[in-house]
Design a protein around this motif. Structure first.
Motif, PDB file in Angstrom:
ATOM      1  N   ALA A 168       0.989  -1.580   0.651  1.00  0.00           N
ATOM      2  CA  ALA A 168       0.062  -0.021  -0.169  1.00  0.00           C
ATOM      3  C   ALA A 168       0.440   1.547   0.575  1.00  0.00           C
ATOM      4  N   SER A 169       1.981   1.724   0.840  1.00  0.00           N
ATOM      5  CA  SER A 169       2.438   2.194   0.843  1.00  0.00           C
ATOM      6  C   SER A 169       3.367   2.853  -0.556  1.00  0.00           C
ATOM      7  N   GLY A 170       4.375   1.411  -1.262  1.00  0.00           N
ATOM      8  CA  GLY A 170       4.585   1.456  -2.314  1.00  0.00           C
ATOM      9  C   GLY A 170       3.772   2.034  -3.484  1.00  0.00           C
ATOM     10  N   HIS A 171       2.628   1.533  -3.460  1.00  0.00           N
ATOM     11  CA  HIS A 171       1.614   1.952  -4.263  1.00  0.00           C
ATOM     12  C   HIS A 171       1.132   3.441  -3.866  1.00  0.00           C
ATOM     13  N   ALA A 172       1.273   4.265  -3.006  1.00  0.00           N
ATOM     14  CA  ALA A 172       0.853   5.188  -3.410  1.00  0.00           C
ATOM     15  C   ALA A 172       2.067   6.664  -3.594  1.00  0.00           C
ATOM     16  N   TRP A 173       3.200   5.494  -3.297  1.00  0.00           N
ATOM     17  CA  TRP A 173       4.074   6.824  -3.697  1.00  0.00           C
ATOM     18  C   TRP A 173       4.670   6.633  -5.082  1.00  0.00           C
ATOM     19  N   ALA A 174       4.233   5.415  -5.611  1.00  0.00           N
ATOM     20  CA  ALA A 174       4.490   5.691  -6.915  1.00  0.00           C
ATOM     21  C   ALA A 174       3.212   6.521  -7.730  1.00  0.00           C
ATOM     22  N   LEU A 175       2.279   5.832  -7.046  1.00  0.00           N
ATOM     23  CA  LEU A 175       1.052   7.415  -8.111  1.00  0.00           C
ATOM     24  C   LEU A 175       1.946   8.847  -7.794  1.00  0.00           C
ATOM     25  N   ASN A 176       2.863   9.120  -6.526  1.00  0.00           N
ATOM     26  CA  ASN A 176       2.846  10.209  -6.442  1.00  0.00           C
ATOM     27  C   ASN A 176       4.200  10.801  -7.164  1.00  0.00           C
TER      28      ASN A 176
END
Length: 188
Positions: A168-176
């Motif tokens: 989940a944190s990697g997903h959010a980081w990648a979107l940013n």
């Protein structure tokens, strides 16, 4: 006076049983499963508009000591296995449209769909400069494909409702990162 629009391409990256199904070898599980309707809706819209739908799909062989992913992840997307088949209703969509000359599927052996493939030639020969990236994993294969696309001067769109990760944190980081560093249009 008529205007000619450039064709676009939708990339559906690694949306396979191993990455999405509950019992997949390297599954995103529910986050990957809930994006299925968004991906299919986009694919329908792209085909209806005369645009392209492309399936870059991870392919591995068992016990490949030379592939770097063998040291990082359990065996996944092995040739001729259930795990490498497209997940869910996307299988039916692909079966229905696979003969369409605007649907293209190819094997990839690295995170980026551009690495060791003819994707760039395929896109440029069709004058495609606008890419929409979907699939899994947001912070691995989608990310590396986006970075390569950015470096090749493609315009990028990433619908947040059509990408997922098991992190989940990697997903959010990648979107940013798509938005802030690659200038992508992230649709939230």
């Amino acid at each position: 006076m008529s205007t000619i629009t450039q064709p676009r391409a939708l990339l559906i990256i690694d949306y396979t049983n191993d990455f999405v199904a509950d019992n997949g070898a390297l599954t995103t599980g529910q986050p990957g499963q809930i994006i299925e309707p968004s991906i299919i809706k986009l694919a329908d819209a792209y085909i209806a508009a005369g645009d392209y739908v492309i399936f870059p799909t991870d392919l591995h062989t068992a016990n490949d000591a030379f592939h770097p992913e063998s040291k990082l992840f359990p065996p996944h997307n092995l040739a001729n296995t259930w795990g490498r088949q497209l997940y869910g209703h996307l299988t039916d969509w692909y079966t229905k449209h696979q003969q369409d000359d605007h649907v293209y599927s190819f094997d990839k052996n690295r995170y980026s769909a551009f690495a060791n493939s003819n994707l760039d030639n395929y896109l440029r020969s069709r004058h495609i400069t606008d890419l929409t990236l979907t699939g899994v994993c947001t912070d691995i294969c989608v990310l590396h494909t986006a970075v390569d696309a950015y470096n090749k001067d493609y315009t990028l769109t990433i619908p947040a409702s059509a990408v997922a990760s098991f992190n989940a944190s990697g997903h959010a980081w990648a979107l940013n990162h798509f938005e802030q560093t690659l200038g992508a249009n992230v649709i939230r």
